[in-house]
Scaffold this motif. Sequence first.
Motif, PDB file in Angstrom:
ATOM      1  N   ASN A  98     -45.210  35.261  72.025  1.00 51.41           N
ATOM      2  CA  ASN A  98     -46.496  35.949  72.030  1.00 51.41           C
ATOM      3  C   ASN A  98     -47.387  35.491  70.882  1.00 51.41           C
ATOM      4  O   ASN A  98     -46.908  35.139  69.803  1.00 51.41           O
TER       5      ASN A  98
ATOM      6  N   VAL B 186     -51.624  37.964  73.804  1.00 50.12           N
ATOM      7  CA  VAL B 186     -51.713  39.425  73.941  1.00 50.12           C
ATOM      8  C   VAL B 186     -52.901  39.903  73.122  1.00 50.12           C
ATOM      9  O   VAL B 186     -53.080  39.509  71.973  1.00 50.12           O
TER      10      VAL B 186
ATOM     11  N   ARG C 187     -50.724  47.652  67.975  1.00 52.76           N
ATOM     12  CA  ARG C 187     -49.539  47.276  68.746  1.00 52.76           C
ATOM     13  C   ARG C 187     -49.619  45.820  69.201  1.00 52.76           C
ATOM     14  O   ARG C 187     -48.612  45.096  69.195  1.00 52.76           O
ATOM     15  N   ALA C 188     -50.798  45.377  69.586  1.00 53.67           N
ATOM     16  CA  ALA C 188     -50.943  43.979  69.992  1.00 53.67           C
ATOM     17  C   ALA C 188     -50.664  43.042  68.821  1.00 53.67           C
ATOM     18  O   ALA C 188     -50.047  41.979  68.988  1.00 53.67           O
TER      19      ALA C 188
ATOM     20  N   LYS D  39     -50.989  46.411  80.022  1.00 57.45           N
ATOM     21  CA  LYS D  39     -50.197  47.436  79.342  1.00 57.45           C
ATOM     22  C   LYS D  39     -51.135  48.518  78.855  1.00 57.45           C
ATOM     23  O   LYS D  39     -52.046  48.251  78.060  1.00 57.45           O
TER      24      LYS D  39
ATOM     25  N   GLN E 294     -48.668  43.632  66.347  1.00 60.16           N
ATOM     26  CA  GLN E 294     -47.223  43.624  66.110  1.00 60.16           C
ATOM     27  C   GLN E 294     -46.499  42.802  67.174  1.00 60.16           C
ATOM     28  O   GLN E 294     -45.650  41.961  66.855  1.00 60.16           O
ATOM     29  N   ASP E 295     -46.835  43.041  68.435  1.00 60.37           N
ATOM     30  CA  ASP E 295     -46.168  42.316  69.518  1.00 60.37           C
ATOM     31  C   ASP E 295     -46.507  40.836  69.498  1.00 60.37           C
ATOM     32  O   ASP E 295     -45.740  40.004  69.988  1.00 60.37           O
TER      33      ASP E 295
ATOM     34  N   TYR F 181     -53.850  44.512  76.659  1.00 56.78           N
ATOM     35  CA  TYR F 181     -53.500  45.835  76.161  1.00 56.78           C
ATOM     36  C   TYR F 181     -54.758  46.684  76.336  1.00 56.78           C
ATOM     37  O   TYR F 181     -55.810  46.360  75.799  1.00 56.78           O
TER      38      TYR F 181
ATOM     39  N   ASN G 158     -51.165  36.916  69.216  1.00 57.31           N
ATOM     40  CA  ASN G 158     -52.291  37.846  69.241  1.00 57.31           C
ATOM     41  C   ASN G 158     -53.461  37.227  68.476  1.00 57.31           C
ATOM     42  O   ASN G 158     -53.418  37.123  67.252  1.00 57.31           O
TER      43      ASN G 158
ATOM     44  N   THR H 201     -43.837  38.455  68.070  1.00 57.00           N
ATOM     45  CA  THR H 201     -42.510  38.378  68.686  1.00 57.00           C
ATOM     46  C   THR H 201     -42.475  37.326  69.776  1.00 57.00           C
ATOM     47  O   THR H 201     -43.457  37.116  70.493  1.00 57.00           O
TER      48      THR H 201
END
Length: 509
Positions: free
Chosen positions: A157, A78, A147-148, A128, A150-151, A104, A159, A154
């Motif tokens: 994923n 991501v 946001r990328a 997204k 953070q994601d 993103y 980044n 999870t």
Amino acid sequence: NTFSGKDALVKFYDPDCNPVSSLSLVEIPTHPFEKDGVHIYAKMLTFLPAANVKSLPALNMLQKAKEAGKIDTSANIVEYSSGSTIMSLAILSRVMGLNGATAYVSNKTSKSKLNLLRFFVSENFPDKLFGGPGQPSPQDSNGGIFRASQDGQTGNNFNPSQYQNADNYLAHQRWTGPQIIKQLPNISVFATGMGTTGTMTGTGSYLKDFNPKIINVGVCTAPGDLVHGPRNLSLVGDIPFPWQKAVDVLEDASAFESFAASLDLCRNGLLGGPSSGLAQVGLFKFLERTRLEGGLDRLRADDGSINCVFTCCDLPYQYVDEYFQVLGESYFHPIQEEALLHVDRYPYQPEWELSAEIVLSKILVYMSNEELCDMKNSCSGPEFSSRPAPCKNLVILDIRAEIDYNKRHFPAAISLDIGSDAESPNPFLDTPTMIKQWRSLNQQFSHENAIFDEKVKGNIIVVFCYDGNTSRIATSILRHRRVEAYSCAGGIGACWKLLDRIDGRERRD
């Protein structure tokens, strides 16, 4: 070069394995500083397999993450990016056997750019969108970069975080800097745009280590302007890379200047997008100011030359619409016969145009002896218009002027006068005629017109005109309406000549 085996693509994308990735350095033959002994070279990073500079940091970030055990085949990448970085990550994630990549993206991204992302990024990983600034700060908790990041922590994923990952700029220490020194060891000035600052930080620091006298020119977008990739200085300041240690001079370039310079590069044979133009503009501004200050001699190598390099980072194609928006129509030649863009837009196929012999064979096989006799004696007139069609699903459509139709026509042919006669110009060579004929035929063959449903729809149509040109237009329109239609090469005149010749032979026999 040949790349074979299961890892062929991996080797193709790796500059350590692919000699082509030792990218060309091309001198610009004409520029404003020639008389000053200045030589200006474009570093063609567009020659990379993914055709953009970002494929180098993308490759390095993924390679290092894989070596560190941070990603495996289940990893989904991501990244906040509307262009070259996420496209490169998407390509390389598949090449390296990873799961895929998700972009993103700012909601200010153009539709054509979004479609380009959808082209490269797998359908299983939809883009997204994010509102707010198109180029957010990495620290903005509402922005896509944050946001990328953070994601990326999870699930499966990952980044790569191009704005914070040192492997971004280390890619240019690893590859770009060494290439330039090998190609041009007496380089005096290096200029590049600054977005993530990776190219400047990595390449610039390598060049400084090689020769501290080399001047590095970092080029940002002018305040309030947008050039894809580079940022304005206020946003560059939030990036944690040590770019300040590499940069000697900061310049900026407007969107107009960048797009204009890119267009000039492309028209002179060096294909580079707007960020390439921006780097060249920044270099030119530095050289011009230095010349005015009388400081060019400080840049000269031992042989008296001043060798400068700027980066060409991506290609222009994805920005074509924006060139017209930013520069305006005056930079581009007009389109001749532009009115044709609004008519005659349906396909043509050569197999839809038949010879007179084939057309007659299709028609005669369904005609009675009486009708054949009528044709041979050339006695066709208004009385034939009431005859039944020769075949229940074969319709002869005669689009000549009604006066010529009445003089001679095929039995049971339907007359459709579209306002053209034997003296009308060839529509393919005369734009007004094409517009007139196409619009008339397109209206006649519309579903709203009774003739279409009553006579045309569901039948096989043979269209006749004077010389075969207008009937080709008619056939194109009918085929677009999903009707099996054919035209006759040479028009109805070709059929008359053939029939008269046949009739003459029979009389002699």
